[in-house]
Design a protein around this motif. Structure first.
Motif, PDB file in Angstrom:
ATOM      1  N   GLN A 134       0.837  -1.195   0.000  1.00 30.66           N
ATOM      2  CA  GLN A 134       0.000   0.000   0.000  1.00 30.66           C
ATOM      3  C   GLN A 134       0.880   1.256   0.000  1.00 30.66           C
ATOM      4  O   GLN A 134       2.003   1.245   0.497  1.00 30.66           O
ATOM      5  N   ASN A 135       0.329   2.316  -0.575  1.00 34.56           N
ATOM      6  CA  ASN A 135       1.018   3.628  -0.604  1.00 34.56           C
ATOM      7  C   ASN A 135       2.400   3.538  -1.239  1.00 34.56           C
ATOM      8  O   ASN A 135       3.324   4.259  -0.866  1.00 34.56           O
ATOM      9  N   LYS A 136       2.538   2.653  -2.228  1.00 29.34           N
ATOM     10  CA  LYS A 136       3.872   2.423  -2.807  1.00 29.34           C
ATOM     11  C   LYS A 136       4.437   3.664  -3.489  1.00 29.34           C
ATOM     12  O   LYS A 136       5.653   3.813  -3.601  1.00 29.34           O
ATOM     13  N   ASP A 137       3.568   4.567  -3.928  1.00 30.80           N
ATOM     14  CA  ASP A 137       4.056   5.787  -4.583  1.00 30.80           C
ATOM     15  C   ASP A 137       4.661   6.775  -3.592  1.00 30.80           C
ATOM     16  O   ASP A 137       5.366   7.705  -4.004  1.00 30.80           O
ATOM     17  N   ARG A 138       4.379   6.579  -2.297  1.00 27.06           N
ATOM     18  CA  ARG A 138       4.918   7.501  -1.290  1.00 27.06           C
ATOM     19  C   ARG A 138       6.028   6.884  -0.450  1.00 27.06           C
ATOM     20  O   ARG A 138       6.499   7.482   0.514  1.00 27.06           O
ATOM     21  N   ILE A 139       6.438   5.660  -0.812  1.00 28.19           N
ATOM     22  CA  ILE A 139       7.500   4.972  -0.065  1.00 28.19           C
ATOM     23  C   ILE A 139       8.837   5.230  -0.760  1.00 28.19           C
ATOM     24  O   ILE A 139       8.970   5.059  -1.981  1.00 28.19           O
ATOM     25  N   PHE A 140       9.823   5.620   0.015  1.00 24.66           N
ATOM     26  CA  PHE A 140      11.161   5.893  -0.503  1.00 24.66           C
ATOM     27  C   PHE A 140      12.189   5.206   0.380  1.00 24.66           C
ATOM     28  O   PHE A 140      11.980   5.048   1.589  1.00 24.66           O
ATOM     29  N   ARG A 141      13.307   4.807  -0.243  1.00 27.38           N
ATOM     30  CA  ARG A 141      14.444   4.294   0.523  1.00 27.38           C
ATOM     31  C   ARG A 141      15.505   5.379   0.571  1.00 27.38           C
ATOM     32  O   ARG A 141      15.783   6.030  -0.434  1.00 27.38           O
ATOM     33  N   VAL A 142      16.079   5.587   1.752  1.00 28.18           N
ATOM     34  CA  VAL A 142      17.170   6.548   1.902  1.00 28.18           C
ATOM     35  C   VAL A 142      18.466   5.828   1.559  1.00 28.18           C
ATOM     36  O   VAL A 142      18.846   4.856   2.218  1.00 28.18           O
ATOM     37  N   VAL A 143      19.145   6.277   0.500  1.00 28.42           N
ATOM     38  CA  VAL A 143      20.380   5.641   0.042  1.00 28.42           C
ATOM     39  C   VAL A 143      21.547   6.586   0.278  1.00 28.42           C
ATOM     40  O   VAL A 143      21.365   7.795   0.471  1.00 28.42           O
ATOM     41  N   SER A 144      22.747   6.026   0.228  1.00 26.07           N
ATOM     42  CA  SER A 144      23.952   6.780   0.580  1.00 26.07           C
ATOM     43  C   SER A 144      24.939   6.811  -0.572  1.00 26.07           C
ATOM     44  O   SER A 144      25.018   5.876  -1.373  1.00 26.07           O
TER      45      SER A 144
END
Length: 874
Positions: free
Chosen positions: A131-141
Motif C-alpha cells: 500500500q502507498n507504494k508511490d509515497r515509499i522511498f528508501r534513503v540511500v547513501s
C-alpha cells in the motif's frame, strides 16, 4: 545492350470494364491504346481495333451507361470486414510459400516479443502489493572516502535513520532495518538455519506486508521479538500454531510474536524472519564498527513513508542540510538521497542491495533486441509484398476502377497482414512456453528474480502486440499499393524506389542481414571472451582445488577429517577466495605517516601460497605459528613495493622493511610476482597477505585421482560429521571462476539465440526473394541457355546481386560490432583477451555460407530446367 521488353497491354475486356466503371479515364486509356496500336500495327490489330471501337461506343453512350455497380455499395455498407477476411484467406492460399515464410518468421519474432512483455511486466510488478507504494522511498547513501572515488550504497547508517526521524518533517512513518540477523534456530533436537533482518516497530507501517497472526503495531516492539514467514513457521513447528512459542537462535531466546504471509517472489527484499531491532544495544559495536557512527553506512536500511502533502524535493534538501552538518568532523563523507520504491528493482543497482535489482539498461537491451527481431519479420512481410507488386498491381487497378477508394485498399492490405500476424500468434504462444523455461534456466539469478506467470492482462498485451505487428508490417505495402492509379496499374507498375538507384526491397534486405551479422559476430566474440577469461593467467594455480566454505565452523576438526581422504593431497586455509570479486582491504603506510594507500588483503595460513603455486620474487613463505603467537610478518606483491618505492623497487631489498596496516607494524618477509586478487574487471592493486592459523573463511583442498565424484562424496561425509545443519558448500576453483564470468556465458547464449532467429528470419525472407526472382527470370534464363550460357555463368549472373547486398551488410555490421565490444563492453575490464580476426569474420563466413547454399539450391533448380518446357508457349 539488353533490349527493353514492351509490356503486353491488357485485353479488350479489361478496357471495357474500365470504361464502364470509370469513364473519366477513357481519354488516357485511348491514348495508351493508340500508342500500342502504332507500335504494334501488324500485331493484334484486330484486338486493338475492337477495343477502340468499344471505347468510342461507350463514349457516345456514357451519359446513359456510366454508374457504379451496386455490389460495391453493399461491400462498403455491410460486408466490408467479411470480404477483407475472405480476400486475406484467398491471398494466403494462392501464395502458400510466401504466406508460410511470413507466418513462420512472425511466429518466432512474436514469441520473443511475448517473452519481452512478460519480462518487463515482472520487473514493473515488483512491490505492487504494498500500500502507498508511490509515497515509499528508501534513503540511500553515497560514501565518499577521502581521496578515493565515491561508492553508491543502498544502505545507510543507523544514526541517519534516527536523525531523520527526529529532525526532518513531512514523514508519516519511518522504519530502520539492519542485516545480519539469522543463525540456527533450535527447537528441541531440531536445528534449522533461518535468515532475515532486524527491524523496528515501524516496519509494518511503512511496508505493509500482511500479518496472518499477531498485531502489526506491537509485533516488533519488545526486545527479542520474532516474526516468522508462514513457510518458515511450518518448517519449524509443522502444523502447530507458532505464536507465543520460544525459539533459540544460536544462543539467544526469541519469542514468536507474529506470523507473516510469505514474501512475494516479486519483492525487492527477501527474508525468512524479522527480529526486533530493540534486541540490539545501539551503543555497542559490531564487526563493521560502532552502531551509531555516522559513517558506518554498510549494514542498515532506512525506509520512509512521506505524508500525502510532502514534497520529495523539499525532503531531499533537508537531507542535504543534515549531511553537511554531520559530515563536518569526518574525512570520509556521506551524502543521502531518496530512491523511490518503484526504482529499487528496476534502476541502477547499488552496493549492499537488500534484494534483486536489474539495471534499466538491461531492460532496454532486452526490449531492443526483441524489437529488432520483430522488425526483421515485418521487413520480410514488406519485402515479399512489394516483390509481388507486378502481380498485385493489376488487382489493385481493377479494384480502383470498380469503385474502391484508397482507404479500402489500405484496409484490405492491413487486414491481410493482421490475419497473418494473428495466425502467427497461435504458434508464437507455443514457442513462448518453451522459451520461458529456457530463459529462466540461463542463470540462477534470473530464476530467483522472475516468475513469468501468465495472467489475463498479459494475454491482452499479447493480442495487442500481434495487432500492432500486423499493422506495422502491412502499412508500407498498403500505402504503396493505395497510391497506384488505375492507368499505372494496368501498365504493369514498377516497384517503389527509396533512393534513385536502390529499391526499398534491397534496402530492407541489407538492414535484415546487418542485424544478422551483428548478432552472430557478437555471439562469437562473447563466447571467445568468456573462454579467454576462464583460461587467463591469474598469476597462481587453481587446478584441482576445491574451496569449502566453513560457514562459522572450526576448520581444525574438518581438516583432520580431510586428511583421512586419500584423494586429498593437501589443504590450506584462507579468509576469502581470490579472483572471484570478493574483496577485503585495509590502509597501509610505509615511512611517511601522511602517505597511505588502500591495499587488498587476505588472511592465510602457511600452506596457502605453496598450494596455489604463487611465484616468489624474493623472501620466503610464512612459517607455522601457534594460534596465540603475535602477528609480525606480511607478504606483499610487486605493486605495493612500487607504490611506496620500498628498497628502490628492488624486491630483494624490500625484505625486512616495515609497513603499517591500520596502526599495526609488520615486517615484509616475501615479495610475490603480481597476480589478480580481484576479478579481471579490476586492475592489479597493492596486495598483501597476513598470517592467521585459522582465518575461518575457507578450506582449500587439493584433490587428485580420476574419480572426482567419489572424492566429493568423501568431503560431504566429513562435513556431515562437523555440521549437520548447514549443507556442504564446496566448489571447484575452476567452476567458481566460470561462475564469476557467467555474465558473458549468459550474454553469448541470449545473443546467440537472437542471432539464430535473425539469421533464420532473414534467410526465409531471402529465400522468398530468390524464389520470386527466379520465377520472374525463368524465360530469360531459358533463352540464355539456348544461346549457349553455361550453368556456372548463370549461377554467377543470378547470385551476384544478392551477394552484393550481403557484402554491404557485412561492411556495416562488422566494424560496428567490433567498436561496440572494444569501446563499450570490454572497456570495463582492465584485462581481457584481444578480439581476434576469426572472432569478427567467422560470423561472416557462416551467414554468407547459409545464404549461398540457399541461393544456390534455388538457382540450380532453375538452371537445370529444360528450356523447351519454359519457352514452348512463347
Amino acid at each position: 545492350m539488353k533490349k527493353k521488353r514492351t509490356p503486353r497491354p491488357p485485353g479488350w475486356a479489361t478496357w471495357f470494364l474500365v470504361a464502364y466503371c470509370r469513364p473519366e479515364l477513357l481519354e488516357d486509356l485511348q491514348g495508351d491504346l493508340n500508342e500500342f496500336f502504332e507500335r504494334n500495327l501488324r500485331k493484334h490489330n484486330a484486338i486493338f481495333a475492337k477495343a477502340i471501337y468499344i471505347i468510342d461506343v461507350l463514349k457516345f453512350f456514357r451519359p446513359y451507361t456510366v454508374r457504379k455497380p451496386s455490389f460495391i455499395t453493399a461491400v462498403k455498407r455491410n460486408h466490408m470486414f467479411g470480404n477483407y477476411l475472405k480476400m486475406s484467406w484467398r491471398v494466403m492460399m494462392r501464395n502458400k510459400l510466401f504466406s508460410g515464410i511470413n507466418i513462420i518468421g512472425m511466429a518466432f519474432s512474436l514469441s520473443v516479443g511475448l517473452l519481452a512483455i512478460v519480462f518487463v511486466s515482472d520487473l514493473f510488478s515488483y512491490d505492487n502489493d504494498l500500500q502507498n507504494k508511490d509515497r515509499i522511498f528508501r534513503v540511500v547513501s553515497t560514501f565518499e572516502p577521502a581521496g578515493q572515488p565515491p561508492v553508491q550504497l543502498a544502505s545507510t547508517s543507523w544514526k541517519s535513520g534516527i536523525l531523520i526521524r527526529q529532525n526532518i518533517p513531512g514523514i508519516e512513518s519511518i522504519t530502520l532495518l539492519r542485516n545480519g540477523f539469522g543463525g540456527n534456530v533450535r527447537i528441541g533436537e531440531n536445528s534449522i538455519p533461518v535468515t532475515g533482518f532486524y527491524a523496528d516497530q515501524g516496519f509494518f507501517d511503512v511496508l505493509s506486508f500482511p500479518l496472518i497472526e499477531g498485531a502489526a503495531t506491537t509485533a516488533l516492539k519488545d526486545p527479542h521479538s520474532l516474526v516468522l514467514t508462514q513457510s518458515t513457521g511450518v518448517r519449524l513447528f509443522g502444523n502447530a500454531d507458532p505464536l507465543g512459542k520460544v525459539v533459540k537462535v544460536d544462543t539467544v531466546n526469541y519469542t514468536v510474536t507474529g506470523v507473516l504471509k510469505d514474501i512475494p517472489k516479486l519483492s525487492h527484499m527477501r527474508f525468512e524472519a524479522l527480529a526486533s531491532l530493540s534486541s540490539i544495544d545501539p551503543t555497542g559495536s559490531g564487526s563493521d564498527g560502532a552502531y551509531m557512527d555516522w559513517t558506518n553506512a554498510f549494514s542498515n536500511y532506512v525506509y520512509v513513508l512521506l505524508s500525502k502533502n510532502s514534497n520529495p524535493a523539499s525532503f531531499s534538501a533537508s537531507l542535504d542540510t543534515l549531511c553537511r552538518r554531520q559530515n563536518a568532523p569526518y574525512r570520509n563523507k556521506i551524502a543521502l538521497s531518496l530512491q523511490p520504491l518503484k526504482n529499487i528493482a528496476v534502476g541502477m543497482p547499488k552496493g549492499n542491495e537488500i534484494g534483486p535489482a536489474m539495471p534499466i539498461a538491461g531492460v532496454f537491451i532486452i526490449c531492443g533486441l526483441a524489437l529488432i527481431i520483430i522488425l526483421s519479420a515485418c521487413f520480410n512481410y514488406t519485402n515479399l509484398s512489394l516483390a509481388r507488386s507486378l502481380r498485385r498491381s493489376r488487382e489493385v487497378g481493377i479494384r480502383k476502377v470498380i469503385g474502391a477508394q484508397r482507404i479500402q485498399v489500405i484496409g484490405q492490405f492491413i487486414a491481410e497482414s493482421l490475419a497473418i500476424s494473428l495466425l502467427s500468434l497461435c504458434f508464437a504462444f507455443c514457442i513462448f512456453l518453451l522459451l520461458r523455461m529456457q530463459f529462466l534456466s540461463l542463470h540462477p539469478y534470473l530464476n530467483s528474480m522472475f516468475s513469468m506467470e501468465l495472467s489475463p492482462q498479459l494475454v491482452v498485451y499479447f493480442i495487442l502486440l500481434a495487432i500492432l505487428v500486423g499493422v506495422v508490417a502491412g502499412l508500407l505495402p498498403a500505402l504503396f499499393y493505395s497510391k497506384i492509379n488505375a492507368v499505372q496499374a494496368l501498365k504493369n507498375a514498377s516497384y517503389f524506389k527509396v533512393f534513385r538507384h536502390i529499391s526499398l526491397r534491397k534496402a530492407l534486405v541489407v538492414i535484415q542481414y546487418t542485424f544478422s551479422f551483428i548478432f552472430i559476430t557478437a555471439t562469437i566474440i562473447s563466447y571467445d571472451q568468456y573462454k579467454g577469461f576462464l583460461h587467463f593467467d591469474l598469476g597462481f594455480s587453481t587446478d584441482h582445488i576445491v574451496n569449502i566454505a566453513m560457514q562459522g565452523n572450526k576448520d581444525d576438526v574438518f581438516t583432520k577429517e580431510l586428511s583421512a581422504i586419500p584423494a586429498v593431497t593437501g589443504f590450506s586455509r584462507s579468509l576469502i577466495v581470490s579472483s572471484l570479486g570478493s574483496m577485503t582491504g585495509s590502509s597501509v603506510k610505509y615511512k611517511d605517516p601522511t602517505d597511505s594507500a588502500g591495499v587488498d588483503l587476505n588472511y592465510i595460513d602457511e600452506n596457502y601460497l605453496p598450494l596455489h603455486k604463487y611465484t616468489f620474487l624474493a623472501g620466503r613463505n610464512f612459517a607455522a605459528k601457534p594460534k596465540a603467537a603475535p602477528e609480525s610478518e606480511t607478504i606483499v606483491n610487486e605493486k605495493l613495493v612500487r607504490r611506496f618505492n620500498i628498497g628502490h623497487n628492488d624486491p630483494e631489498k624490500a625484505i625486512g622493511e616495515t609497513v603499517t596496516f591500520a596502526g599495526k607494524r609488520l615486517t615484509i618477509i616475501g615479495v610475490l610476482k603480481d597476480f589478480h586478487y580481484g576479478s579481471l574487471e579490476n586492475g592489479i592493486n597493492p596486495t598483501a597477505f597476513r598470517y592467521l592459523p585459522q582465518p575461518g573463511g575457507y578450506v582449500n583442498a587439493k584433490v587428485s585421482g580420476p574419480d572426482l565424484a567419489a572424492t566429493m562424496a568423501g568431503i560431504a561425509t566429513a562435513w556431515k560429521k562437523l555440521d549437520k545443519v548447514h549443507p556442504l558448500d564446496a566448489k571447484l576453483y575452476d567452476d567458481q571462476i566460470e561462475a564469476a564470468y557467467s555474465q558473458f556465458s549468459v550474454l553469448s547464449k541470449v545473443i546467440g539465440f537472437f542471432a539464430l532467429l535473425a539469421i533464420m528470419i532473414s534467410s526465409l525472407g531471402l529465400l522468398g526473394m530468390v524464389v520470386y526472382t527466379m520465377e520472374r527470370r525463368m524465360k530469360e534464363i531459358s533463352i540464355r541457355r539456348v544461346l549457349g550460357a553455361g550453368n556456372a555463368a548463370l549461377m554467377y549472373l543470378l547470385s551476384k546481386s544478392f551477394l552484393f547486398l550481403l557484402c554491404i551488410s557485412a561492411l556495416i555490421a562488422l566494424p560496428l560490432t567490433w567498436l561496440f565490444f572494444e569501446k563499450v563492453i570490454l572497456s570495463n575490464f582492465a584485462y581481457h583477451p584481444p578480439i581476434g580476426f576469426s572472432d569478427v569474420f567467422t560470423g561472416l563466413i557462416v551467414v554468407v555460407g547459409i545464404a549461398c547454399a540457399m541461393i544456390g539450391a534455388q538457382m540450380l533448380k532453375i538452371v537445370r530446367t529444360n528450356p523447351a518446357t519454359v519457352l514452348k508457349n512463347e
